[in-house]
Design a protein around this motif. Structure first.
Motif, PDB file in Angstrom:
ATOM      1  N   ALA A   1     -22.981 -39.653  -3.502  1.00 50.41           N
ATOM      2  CA  ALA A   1     -23.662 -40.937  -3.331  1.00 50.41           C
ATOM      3  C   ALA A   1     -24.731 -40.847  -2.246  1.00 50.41           C
ATOM      4  O   ALA A   1     -24.618 -40.053  -1.311  1.00 50.41           O
ATOM      5  CB  ALA A   1     -22.647 -42.020  -2.990  1.00 50.41           C
ATOM      6  N   ILE A   2     -25.765 -41.653  -2.394  1.00 49.18           N
ATOM      7  CA  ILE A   2     -26.798 -41.771  -1.359  1.00 49.18           C
ATOM      8  C   ILE A   2     -26.955 -43.240  -1.002  1.00 49.18           C
ATOM      9  O   ILE A   2     -26.518 -44.121  -1.744  1.00 49.18           O
ATOM     10  CB  ILE A   2     -28.160 -41.195  -1.826  1.00 49.18           C
ATOM     11  CG1 ILE A   2     -28.686 -41.963  -3.051  1.00 49.18           C
ATOM     12  CG2 ILE A   2     -28.047 -39.710  -2.134  1.00 49.18           C
ATOM     13  CD1 ILE A   2     -30.101 -41.574  -3.462  1.00 49.18           C
ATOM     14  N   GLY A   3     -27.545 -43.515   0.134  1.00 47.85           N
ATOM     15  CA  GLY A   3     -27.840 -44.901   0.498  1.00 47.85           C
ATOM     16  C   GLY A   3     -28.940 -45.441  -0.399  1.00 47.85           C
ATOM     17  O   GLY A   3     -29.908 -44.737  -0.676  1.00 47.85           O
ATOM     18  N   HIS A   4     -28.802 -46.681  -0.860  1.00 50.29           N
ATOM     19  CA  HIS A   4     -29.777 -47.208  -1.819  1.00 50.29           C
ATOM     20  C   HIS A   4     -30.981 -47.853  -1.123  1.00 50.29           C
ATOM     21  O   HIS A   4     -31.860 -48.373  -1.788  1.00 50.29           O
ATOM     22  CB  HIS A   4     -29.113 -48.180  -2.789  1.00 50.29           C
ATOM     23  CG  HIS A   4     -28.555 -49.405  -2.150  1.00 50.29           C
ATOM     24  ND1 HIS A   4     -27.592 -49.356  -1.174  1.00 50.29           N
ATOM     25  CD2 HIS A   4     -28.818 -50.721  -2.330  1.00 50.29           C
ATOM     26  CE1 HIS A   4     -27.282 -50.581  -0.791  1.00 50.29           C
ATOM     27  NE2 HIS A   4     -28.011 -51.414  -1.468  1.00 50.29           N
TER      28      HIS A   4
ATOM     29  N   THR B   1     -32.791 -45.934   1.188  1.00 55.89           N
ATOM     30  CA  THR B   1     -33.258 -44.758   1.922  1.00 55.89           C
ATOM     31  C   THR B   1     -34.449 -44.131   1.214  1.00 55.89           C
ATOM     32  O   THR B   1     -34.746 -44.443   0.056  1.00 55.89           O
ATOM     33  CB  THR B   1     -32.149 -43.690   1.989  1.00 55.89           C
ATOM     34  OG1 THR B   1     -31.814 -43.303   0.646  1.00 55.89           O
ATOM     35  CG2 THR B   1     -30.905 -44.229   2.693  1.00 55.89           C
ATOM     36  N   LYS B   2     -35.101 -43.194   1.933  1.00 54.55           N
ATOM     37  CA  LYS B   2     -36.218 -42.485   1.298  1.00 54.55           C
ATOM     38  C   LYS B   2     -35.715 -41.596   0.160  1.00 54.55           C
ATOM     39  O   LYS B   2     -36.450 -41.327  -0.784  1.00 54.55           O
ATOM     40  CB  LYS B   2     -37.006 -41.683   2.338  1.00 54.55           C
ATOM     41  CG  LYS B   2     -36.205 -40.676   3.126  1.00 54.55           C
ATOM     42  CD  LYS B   2     -37.043 -40.088   4.281  1.00 54.55           C
ATOM     43  CE  LYS B   2     -36.201 -39.144   5.134  1.00 54.55           C
ATOM     44  NZ  LYS B   2     -36.882 -38.684   6.346  1.00 54.55           N
ATOM     45  N   GLU B   3     -34.443 -41.164   0.233  1.00 53.76           N
ATOM     46  CA  GLU B   3     -33.878 -40.373  -0.862  1.00 53.76           C
ATOM     47  C   GLU B   3     -33.832 -41.219  -2.142  1.00 53.76           C
ATOM     48  O   GLU B   3     -34.099 -40.728  -3.243  1.00 53.76           O
ATOM     49  CB  GLU B   3     -32.475 -39.884  -0.510  1.00 53.76           C
ATOM     50  CG  GLU B   3     -32.418 -38.775   0.542  1.00 53.76           C
ATOM     51  CD  GLU B   3     -32.558 -39.294   1.981  1.00 53.76           C
ATOM     52  OE1 GLU B   3     -32.518 -40.534   2.176  1.00 53.76           O
ATOM     53  OE2 GLU B   3     -32.714 -38.466   2.905  1.00 53.76           O
TER      54      GLU B   3
END
Lengths: 364, 364
Positions: free
Chosen positions: A26-29, A31-33
């Motif tokens: 999972a990634i932060g929603h 974020t730059k990702e």
């Protein structure tokens, strides 16, 4: 539980690399990702929809959610629904459930509307600010002549929103959003894109978004204006379905690396042609009228075969096939040949089908 | 791209076995395999919500979708929204967007309503057929005294629908749907359940479903009556988010095998206590009033620290933290300590934080 290979009209088989992408951490929603992931998805979707001038949107819901979104955002006064199967009918019921006034151009199941039929209908009644239709009707395997139908709408109702369900056509056959003058088109992840279910994709025109802005009662989750506003920042209003977005990224790369969408369209046409030839040889007439045959779903009459027994026999051999939809359950069967399926896999399926037909004493 | 460990208020970290489950091969959504998957999920969700008498539902959308569903299905005439933060405010805006008349009991951010405040409000105005509130306000880390608030609603408004956002409380702290007389409660997959985002879970009372049946304009995708009708057949109206459902199945098994929800609640309490102690020691006062401290989200004042620099420093060390929400962006920061996080991992995070604070010349 052994896996059943899916030859139903969706969900369809998902390849190992795409499944692996769905298992990305999972990634932060915010974020730059997330923005980088979002931006990586847009060009491929523009190509799939033939849309450079409109806005590409991602919905965390099944494709049906965009039916409701298009209804709530695109119909101000009264819609025309072209109804030629179960999914077109669902859309009409959604407009009813959203209290949007509408009329129906009823077309027999197994066919799609012709430009002449639509033109004649509009001679009698053209008090519409939106037209909703299904490109490929999954319940009957009928592909509508979208380019020609769109031309009629654009000529007769230049200001009406032209809204299209492309659930089992997008990524399987060309769609030219800009050239055909569409205002909204949507699809789901688990069809010809061969992703896991849980993501819907759309393209909308700028004038649809402008119209929506003034429409009351469109709610929040299906507010296309808010979705587009967040999309302009490469994000979504609420936390998106990350597994499906990661899967889409890998799948778009795989499509680009294997001849692009053009190769995908050609492969779907070849799968459809082979499926048709097989069904003809075995004595299963097409339920769908010959001028509307679908690139993704074959809907065939049973020819006297016990469809349930045939489906059961194929299940025992590891293949999942589909009975007919709703009232057509016993009378027809459906083979969904979409997504990442190849001709070699289709031949294995048809060989298994032949074995089951032999067991059932089928003589043709 | 190296993975950033998530200590934000969601999405949160997903464990390897749960990610692997999200990569399970697709299945047909009208098969006995789908029904078996569905049935495997319900008991654990009943336990999480404390709901034996109501109906458990799965939504293919983010948790916000159930805000809209509860508004469209639960409010006939006029709702009371208790607003004490960004997500409670979002729900009120959703009711506005759905053209549902409503009033607001405004509570300062960082607090939750007390039973006395709610009681006093209802002395002045009690013309409500629904009350909507947030159990744990993710923007401020404020946990509402839900049991006591519910008791007030049940005493003063016995016929009103009591609708609860449990997005960052469910699976982290007990919820007793039946005992407290709730009519609707929902959460999202990517919070204390530690699943990938893209799935929402709810429990609703039978009287909410009966009320919904008579409500016009509730649409299709968020029609809880249809969702429950399909759920009774262990299916969903549209193709569900299979990766997230498969992940939920494995996660419920893991929870059961590691002490059940009780152990999960205790662990969240321990993570919250340790985070608080750390922030006290380092000189970051609680933004949240002491009587409402959350089990999942610490929201702390910056104490003079440059929050953006601290977040950036932690990012360089592989940890994703959260600035404050909206207007609180620079004034506060948030640590989300939920899901599968353990104390040992928290200690690693706090050690990294100390290193960043040293680099920033932080002296306390």
């Amino acid at each position: 539980m052994t896996h059943l290979e899916l030859w139903i009209p969706g969900p369809t088989e998902v390849s190992a690399p795409v499944l692996a992408a769905a298992a990305s951490p999972a990634i932060g929603h915010r974020t730059k990702e997330m923005c980088a992931l979002y931006d990586a998805l847009v060009p491929g979707c523009r190509e799939m929809f033939g849309c450079e001038r409109g806005v590409v949107l991602f919905g965390t819901h099944s494709a049906t959610g965009f039916m409701e979104a298009f209804t709530r955002n695109g119909i101000a006064r009264r819609a025309l629904h072209i109804v030629n199967g179960a999914f077109a009918e669902r859309w009409k019921l959604i407009s009813d459930a959203c209290e949007k006034s509408n009329a129906v151009l009823e077309i027999p199941w197994g066919r799609a509307a012709t430009p002449q039929e639509l033109d004649a209908f509009l001679d009698r009644d053209r008090d519409f600010d939106a037209v909703a239709l299904v490109h490929n009707e999954t319940s009957t395997g009928a592909l509508a002549p979208l380019e020609q139908l769109a031309a009629v709408v654009r000529r007769r109702l230049p200001d009406a929103m032209l809204l299209v369900d492309a659930v089992t056509s997008a990524a399987a056959t060309p769609i030219r959003f800009d050239d055909w003058g569409l205002d909204g088109v949507f699809t789901g992840s688990q069809k010809a894109l061969a992703l896991p279910p849980g993501l819907a994709l759309a393209a909308v025109s700028k004038r649809l978004l402008e119209k929506a802005q003034a429409l009351p009662g469109r709610g929040y989750y299906f507010d296309l204006v808010d979705l587009a506003k967040n999309g302009a920042k490469s994000q979504t209003p609420t936390t998106p379905a990350l597994p499906q977005l990661n899967a889409l990224k890998v799948q778009l790369e795989r499509i680009a690396a294997s001849g692009g969408f053009a190769a995908r369209y050609a492969r779907h046409a070849a799968l459809a042609a082979r499926t048709r030839a097989y069904c003809e040889e075995r004595g299963f007439p097409s339920f769908t009228a010959p001028e509307f045959l679908s690139p993704t779903v074959a809907c065939r009459e049973n020819g006297g075969l016990d469809v349930a027994a045939w489906v059961k026999g194929l299940r025992a051999k590891g293949y999942l096939m589909s009975e007919g939809y709703g009232d057509l359950k016993a009378r027809t069967f459906r083979i969904g040949h979409m997504g990442d399926h190849e001709l070699a896999g289709l031949e294995r399926l048809l060989a298994a089908s032949d074995a089951v037909l032999r067991d059932l004493g089928w003589k043709r």
